[in-house]
Design an enzyme around this catalytic site. Structure first.
Site, PDB file in Angstrom:
ATOM      1  N   LYS A  22     -29.089  -2.029  10.540  1.00 31.41           N
ATOM      2  CA  LYS A  22     -29.594  -3.430  11.216  1.00 31.41           C
ATOM      3  C   LYS A  22     -29.451  -4.162   9.792  1.00 31.41           C
ATOM      4  O   LYS A  22     -28.999  -4.847   9.738  1.00 31.41           O
ATOM      5  CB  LYS A  22     -30.748  -3.732  12.512  1.00 31.41           C
ATOM      6  CG  LYS A  22     -30.681  -5.451  11.500  1.00 31.41           C
ATOM      7  CD  LYS A  22     -32.646  -5.852  12.930  1.00 31.41           C
ATOM      8  CE  LYS A  22     -33.594  -5.498  11.535  1.00 31.41           C
ATOM      9  NZ  LYS A  22     -33.734  -6.473  11.022  1.00 31.41           N
ATOM     10  N   CYS A 116     -39.602 -11.799  12.957  1.00 33.00           N
ATOM     11  CA  CYS A 116     -40.225 -11.251  13.167  1.00 33.00           C
ATOM     12  C   CYS A 116     -41.732 -12.132  12.942  1.00 33.00           C
ATOM     13  O   CYS A 116     -42.037 -12.746  11.612  1.00 33.00           O
ATOM     14  CB  CYS A 116     -40.563  -9.896  13.024  1.00 33.00           C
ATOM     15  SG  CYS A 116     -39.939  -8.881  14.199  1.00 33.00           S
ATOM     16  N   ARG A 400     -33.401  -5.582  18.767  1.00 33.81           N
ATOM     17  CA  ARG A 400     -33.226  -6.555  18.152  1.00 33.81           C
ATOM     18  C   ARG A 400     -32.864  -5.148  16.766  1.00 33.81           C
ATOM     19  O   ARG A 400     -31.514  -5.853  15.546  1.00 33.81           O
ATOM     20  CB  ARG A 400     -34.263  -7.442  17.125  1.00 33.81           C
ATOM     21  CG  ARG A 400     -34.354  -8.838  17.939  1.00 33.81           C
ATOM     22  CD  ARG A 400     -34.978  -9.749  17.197  1.00 33.81           C
ATOM     23  NE  ARG A 400     -34.850  -9.809  15.913  1.00 33.81           N
ATOM     24  CZ  ARG A 400     -35.325 -10.290  14.875  1.00 33.81           C
ATOM     25  NH1 ARG A 400     -36.151 -10.502  15.236  1.00 33.81           N
ATOM     26  NH2 ARG A 400     -35.021 -10.446  13.933  1.00 33.81           N
TER      27      ARG A 400
END
Ligand code: EPZ
Length: 424
Positions: A22, A116, A400
């Site tokens: 990611k 986050c 995510r």
């Protein structure tokens, strides 16, 4: 809304193929803005942050097509350099488009990024670096307008902290800036090197990435790499699946990962009593019986112990014999998973940077909620070893960063399923 339902107590057996990273694919997607032509990427994880990045590219006028883990982005004809707040708020990494757009068009309008909630996450280092390169930046009511009327100029940056995001933003701004840029105390994470490799494949002149001092000689323009570019494996996803085996027991082969990127993590699992064997790009883990507590775990910048693996290691240590101390040095508020683990029966005292985990014999299934991406992953790990059934909501956080986590784990024998929550 969806939730994960996990019945704990079933050891894992099998192979897991590590997804693409990611935190590598996101800056590479932003870097596509600098390329006049079609970029082909491979090993892109199918995660919602990647889709959010693709939506930003499309909003800027790029043509983005994807099939599974392959993606193509053509930024030849950008039609905008304005990113809406709803797109910016989807994730932290949206801020990386600032350097790319300033480098490509000399201007952009965006706002503070989302991501986050790990405590304060300012962007002061990003903004001061862009200003130092000649950008004029105003911030009115949260709308950040950036222009570089005379184009960006290369210069020396000495970062007060080796911020990953700030390093990436400067790299993207500097590759087409006039003259040389040097970044001292730059971040050294593997994802920085992946971005460096991608930009070099596009014709950029960059050296030193991974070593803490990066030098960049600006070039006129970047063109797509001649071959599809491969995104590196996700070291945190690999650590997560190792932790799943540490919690549930059993034997797992984590394939196609980069063990060298986990040199600060693997020894901790070994100290806890897991048997690990590294061969090539694979890690084999075997775990049986009760784990032991580990020495104090201090999160650091790379190559130290990654903050993104803190919650993931806390899960198995909740049932280890003895007490483990964690010190979170990167983010101010990254123990939000501790409450949820305590509701499963764990004994964790968290105060400020420190958390003291005293091992208990068992955790128990419960109804809980993911507080953020890695905290959510930690709850999945803990639930696999817990007695009874756990229901985890708020799993959009987990999606995510993890590609189809329930399918990956059920392929190794876990009793896990994704369900739609009944409307109350
Ligand atoms: C990247 O976030 C990662 N995200 C994070 O992973 C990771 O936790 C973090 O690096 C540290 O390794 C992505 O790559 C998309 P930083 P980033 O800038 O770039 C302070 C995950 O779970 N700081 O290195 O936001 C900041 O507040 C995510 O995958 C400033 O003060 O991290 C923090 O305390 C979570 N001013 C510290 O530096 C600035 O301008 C590290 O932040 C920038 C940062």
């Amino acid at each position: 809304m969806q939730k994960l339902v996990i019945e704990g107590g079933t050891p894992l057996f099998g192979e897991i193929i590590t997804q693409g990273a990611k935190n590598a694919v996101l800056p590479v997607l932003a870097a596509c803005v600098l390329c006049e032509g079609k970029v082909m990427l491979r090993n892109c994880p199918c995660i919602s942050d990647r889709y959010a990045s693709a939506r930003i590219l499309s909003a800027l006028g790029a043509k983005v097509t994807a099939e599974g883990n392959s993606l193509a982005a053509d930024c030849s004809d950008l039609s905008s350099d304005d990113i809406s707040s709803s797109l910016m708020k989807t994730m932290r990494s949206s801020i990386i488009f600032m350097g790319a757009l300033l480098g490509r068009t000399g201007k952009c309008t965006l706002c503070y990024p989302g991501g986050c909630n790990l405590g304060p996450r300012p962007i002061d280092m990003h903004i001061s670096a862009m200003r130092k390169m000649g950008a004029v930046i105003s911030d009115e009511y949260g709308v950040i307008s950036c222009t570089a009327p005379e184009g960006l100029k290369g210069c020396r940056h000495s970062l007060s902290f080796p911020s990953v995001g700030a390093t990436e933003n400067i790299m993207l701004a500097a590759v087409t800036a006039e003259g040389e840029t040097v970044i001292s105390n730059a971040a050294r994470e593997p994802e920085i090197c992946c971005l460096g490799d991608f930009l070099r494949a596009c014709g950029a002149k960059i050296s030193g990435d991974g070593g803490g001092r990066i030098a960049i000689e600006g070039v006129k323009k970047l063109t797509p790499p001649p071959e599809p570019f491969e995104i590196i494996p996700d070291r945190i996803a690999a650590a997560t699946y190792i932790s799943c085996a540490a919690c549930a027991g059993g034997e797992l082969l984590i394939r196609d990962c980069a063990p060298a990127h986990l040199e600060a993590v693997i020894p901790v699992f070994e100290q806890m009593g897991c048997r690990l064997r590294v061969f090539g790009s694979n890690i084999y883990i075997y775990k049986k019986g009760r784990l032991k507590a580990a020495d104090t775990i201090r999160t650091m910048v790379y190559p130290g112990f990654p903050t993104d693996a803190q919650a993931i290691l806390m899960a198995p240590l909740c049932t280890a014999e003895g007490t483990t101390v964690f010190v979170e040095n990167i983010f101010e508020n990254r123990y939000r998973h501790a409450d949820a683990l305590c509701r499963m029966g764990a004994d964790i005292r968290a105060e400020g940077k420190v958390a003291v985990v005293t091992g208990v014999p068992h955790l128990y299934g419960t109804v809980t909620e993911a507080p953020d991406l890695r905290g959510g992953a930690a709850l999945v790990c803990a639930a696999l070893g817990a007695m009874g059934t756990t229901e985890i909501s708020g799993i959009s956080y987990i999606d995510r960063g993890y590609e189809e986590i329930e399918q990956v784990l059920s392929s190794a024998g876990a009793k896990i399923s994704r369900m739609t929550e009944e409307k109350q």
